[in-house]
Design an enzyme around this catalytic site. Structure first.
Site, PDB file in Angstrom:
ATOM      1  N   PRO A  97       0.798  -1.228   0.000  1.00 48.40           N
ATOM      2  CA  PRO A  97       0.000   0.000   0.000  1.00 48.40           C
ATOM      3  C   PRO A  97       0.832   1.281   0.000  1.00 48.40           C
ATOM      4  O   PRO A  97       1.869   1.367   0.667  1.00 48.40           O
ATOM      5  CB  PRO A  97      -0.822  -0.107   1.293  1.00 48.40           C
ATOM      6  CG  PRO A  97      -0.148  -1.142   2.119  1.00 48.40           C
ATOM      7  CD  PRO A  97       0.526  -2.074   1.158  1.00 48.40           C
ATOM      8  N   ASN A  98       0.332   2.213  -0.770  1.00 48.71           N
ATOM      9  CA  ASN A  98       0.850   3.587  -0.872  1.00 48.71           C
ATOM     10  C   ASN A  98       2.141   3.711  -1.671  1.00 48.71           C
ATOM     11  O   ASN A  98       2.584   4.829  -1.941  1.00 48.71           O
ATOM     12  CB  ASN A  98       1.013   4.233   0.519  1.00 48.71           C
ATOM     13  CG  ASN A  98      -0.310   4.354   1.231  1.00 48.71           C
ATOM     14  OD1 ASN A  98      -1.263   4.878   0.659  1.00 48.71           O
ATOM     15  ND2 ASN A  98      -0.402   3.830   2.433  1.00 48.71           N
ATOM     16  N   ARG A 157       5.348  12.193  -2.907  1.00 45.45           N
ATOM     17  CA  ARG A 157       5.293  12.723  -1.543  1.00 45.45           C
ATOM     18  C   ARG A 157       6.483  12.198  -0.766  1.00 45.45           C
ATOM     19  O   ARG A 157       7.055  11.182  -1.108  1.00 45.45           O
ATOM     20  CB  ARG A 157       3.993  12.258  -0.823  1.00 45.45           C
ATOM     21  CG  ARG A 157       2.699  12.647  -1.502  1.00 45.45           C
ATOM     22  CD  ARG A 157       2.385  14.118  -1.323  1.00 45.45           C
ATOM     23  NE  ARG A 157       2.384  14.502   0.088  1.00 45.45           N
ATOM     24  CZ  ARG A 157       1.299  14.500   0.875  1.00 45.45           C
ATOM     25  NH1 ARG A 157       0.145  14.135   0.402  1.00 45.45           N
ATOM     26  NH2 ARG A 157       1.385  14.886   2.128  1.00 45.45           N
ATOM     27  N   TYR A 194      11.546   8.607   1.010  1.00 45.65           N
ATOM     28  CA  TYR A 194      11.449   7.537   0.005  1.00 45.65           C
ATOM     29  C   TYR A 194      12.147   7.873  -1.312  1.00 45.65           C
ATOM     30  O   TYR A 194      12.145   7.058  -2.232  1.00 45.65           O
ATOM     31  CB  TYR A 194       9.970   7.207  -0.244  1.00 45.65           C
ATOM     32  CG  TYR A 194       9.267   6.695   0.996  1.00 45.65           C
ATOM     33  CD1 TYR A 194       9.644   5.484   1.564  1.00 45.65           C
ATOM     34  CD2 TYR A 194       8.255   7.423   1.613  1.00 45.65           C
ATOM     35  CE1 TYR A 194       9.022   5.012   2.709  1.00 45.65           C
ATOM     36  CE2 TYR A 194       7.615   6.963   2.756  1.00 45.65           C
ATOM     37  CZ  TYR A 194       8.012   5.754   3.298  1.00 45.65           C
ATOM     38  OH  TYR A 194       7.408   5.280   4.427  1.00 45.65           O
ATOM     39  N   ASN A 212       8.120  -5.635  -1.287  1.00 46.46           N
ATOM     40  CA  ASN A 212       8.051  -4.520  -0.341  1.00 46.46           C
ATOM     41  C   ASN A 212       6.592  -4.457   0.105  1.00 46.46           C
ATOM     42  O   ASN A 212       5.745  -3.909  -0.604  1.00 46.46           O
ATOM     43  CB  ASN A 212       8.466  -3.203  -0.988  1.00 46.46           C
ATOM     44  CG  ASN A 212       8.445  -2.062   0.021  1.00 46.46           C
ATOM     45  OD1 ASN A 212       7.865  -2.206   1.114  1.00 46.46           O
ATOM     46  ND2 ASN A 212       9.062  -0.946  -0.319  1.00 46.46           N
ATOM     47  N   ALA A 268       3.162  -1.020   4.646  1.00 53.28           N
ATOM     48  CA  ALA A 268       2.733  -1.103   6.048  1.00 53.28           C
ATOM     49  C   ALA A 268       2.252  -2.502   6.438  1.00 53.28           C
ATOM     50  O   ALA A 268       2.243  -2.840   7.632  1.00 53.28           O
ATOM     51  CB  ALA A 268       1.647  -0.069   6.312  1.00 53.28           C
ATOM     52  N   GLU A 308      12.825  -9.491   1.129  1.00 55.11           N
ATOM     53  CA  GLU A 308      12.010  -8.366   1.610  1.00 55.11           C
ATOM     54  C   GLU A 308      12.793  -7.066   1.414  1.00 55.11           C
ATOM     55  O   GLU A 308      13.968  -7.002   1.773  1.00 55.11           O
ATOM     56  CB  GLU A 308      11.712  -8.611   3.095  1.00 55.11           C
ATOM     57  CG  GLU A 308      10.924  -7.515   3.796  1.00 55.11           C
ATOM     58  CD  GLU A 308      10.724  -7.849   5.285  1.00 55.11           C
ATOM     59  OE1 GLU A 308      11.039  -9.002   5.711  1.00 55.11           O
ATOM     60  OE2 GLU A 308      10.275  -6.961   6.016  1.00 55.11           O
ATOM     61  N   HIS A 315      12.810  -2.789   1.927  1.00 50.75           N
ATOM     62  CA  HIS A 315      12.260  -1.519   2.423  1.00 50.75           C
ATOM     63  C   HIS A 315      13.147  -0.393   1.923  1.00 50.75           C
ATOM     64  O   HIS A 315      14.381  -0.450   2.084  1.00 50.75           O
ATOM     65  CB  HIS A 315      12.197  -1.509   3.951  1.00 50.75           C
ATOM     66  CG  HIS A 315      11.287  -2.573   4.462  1.00 50.75           C
ATOM     67  ND1 HIS A 315       9.931  -2.493   4.307  1.00 50.75           N
ATOM     68  CD2 HIS A 315      11.547  -3.766   5.027  1.00 50.75           C
ATOM     69  CE1 HIS A 315       9.392  -3.598   4.792  1.00 50.75           C
ATOM     70  NE2 HIS A 315      10.340  -4.395   5.228  1.00 50.75           N
ATOM     71  N   ARG A 317      13.399   4.479  12.367  1.00 48.12           N
ATOM     72  CA  ARG A 317      12.130   5.202  12.396  1.00 48.12           C
ATOM     73  C   ARG A 317      11.332   4.825  13.648  1.00 48.12           C
ATOM     74  O   ARG A 317      11.919   4.503  14.676  1.00 48.12           O
ATOM     75  CB  ARG A 317      11.369   4.917  11.090  1.00 48.12           C
ATOM     76  CG  ARG A 317      12.166   5.344   9.847  1.00 48.12           C
ATOM     77  CD  ARG A 317      11.418   5.060   8.562  1.00 48.12           C
ATOM     78  NE  ARG A 317      10.208   5.884   8.454  1.00 48.12           N
ATOM     79  CZ  ARG A 317       9.285   5.716   7.506  1.00 48.12           C
ATOM     80  NH1 ARG A 317       9.426   4.759   6.601  1.00 48.12           N
ATOM     81  NH2 ARG A 317       8.221   6.499   7.464  1.00 48.12           N
TER      82      ARG A 317
END
Ligand code: CA2
Length: 147
Positions: free
Chosen positions: A11-12, A19, A24, A75, A78, A99, A101, A108
């Site tokens: 998601p996103n 953004r 990112y 990836n 969330a 995986e 990220h 974070r």
């Protein structure tokens, strides 16, 4: 026939490059897909690159990979931190799972330091920006050549 690899995005991640570039980076998801496709050409892999905002769709794609792909780069966004369903689906997949990220999740919020997906992943890449996708694909190529 080149080995097929699924690169799945949660998601996103469709907002990449639009953004929060300080977290990112500036590349869009289309840029990342283009770079991954070029690298897969060099590595002799066939790439299937997808993104969904929906947990069930990602679970369906991981299940689809069982018959269609030799490896998964994922990836999970969330869902990394929440999805037992995604973990269960990945546990039913036999090949390598890497995986990725983009951000360094360990630098974070605390909740980002736990990953359900890491319980299955053969490798985890975090904090290397969108270069992490290419690193993951190189690792997949090595693992498929020398399991
Ligand atoms: O660092 C990563 O790649 C993450 O998987 C990204 C997820 C986050 O929930 C994970 O903890 C770490 C969030 C993806 C959101 O992507 C955006 C990109 C640009 C603008 C807004 C969101």
């Amino acid at each position: 026939m080149p080995d097929r690899v699924f690169a799945l995005n949660g998601p996103n991640l469709n907002l990449l490059g639009q953004r929060q570039p300080e977290i990112y980076g500036a590349a869009t998801l289309a840029d990342v897909e283009r770079e991954c496709a070029a690298l897969c050409g060099e590595l002799g892999l066939a790439l299937e690159f997808r993104q969904s905002n929906h947990e069930g769709v990602l679970v369906d794609w991981v299940q689809e990979a069982r018959g269609a792909a030799k490896a998964i780069v994922i990836n999970p966004g969330a869902f990394t931190h929440t999805s037992v369903a995604l973990l269960d689906a990945l546990n039913a997949f036999d090949g390598p799972v890497i995986e990725v990220h983009i951000s360094n999740v360990h630098k974070r919020e605390d909740f980002r330091r736990h990953s359900y997906v890491s319980l299955r992943a053969d490798g985890v890449i975090a904090g290397c920006g969108t270069d992490g996708y290419g690193l993951a694909l190189r690792r997949v190529a090595n693992l498929l050549a020398r399991p």
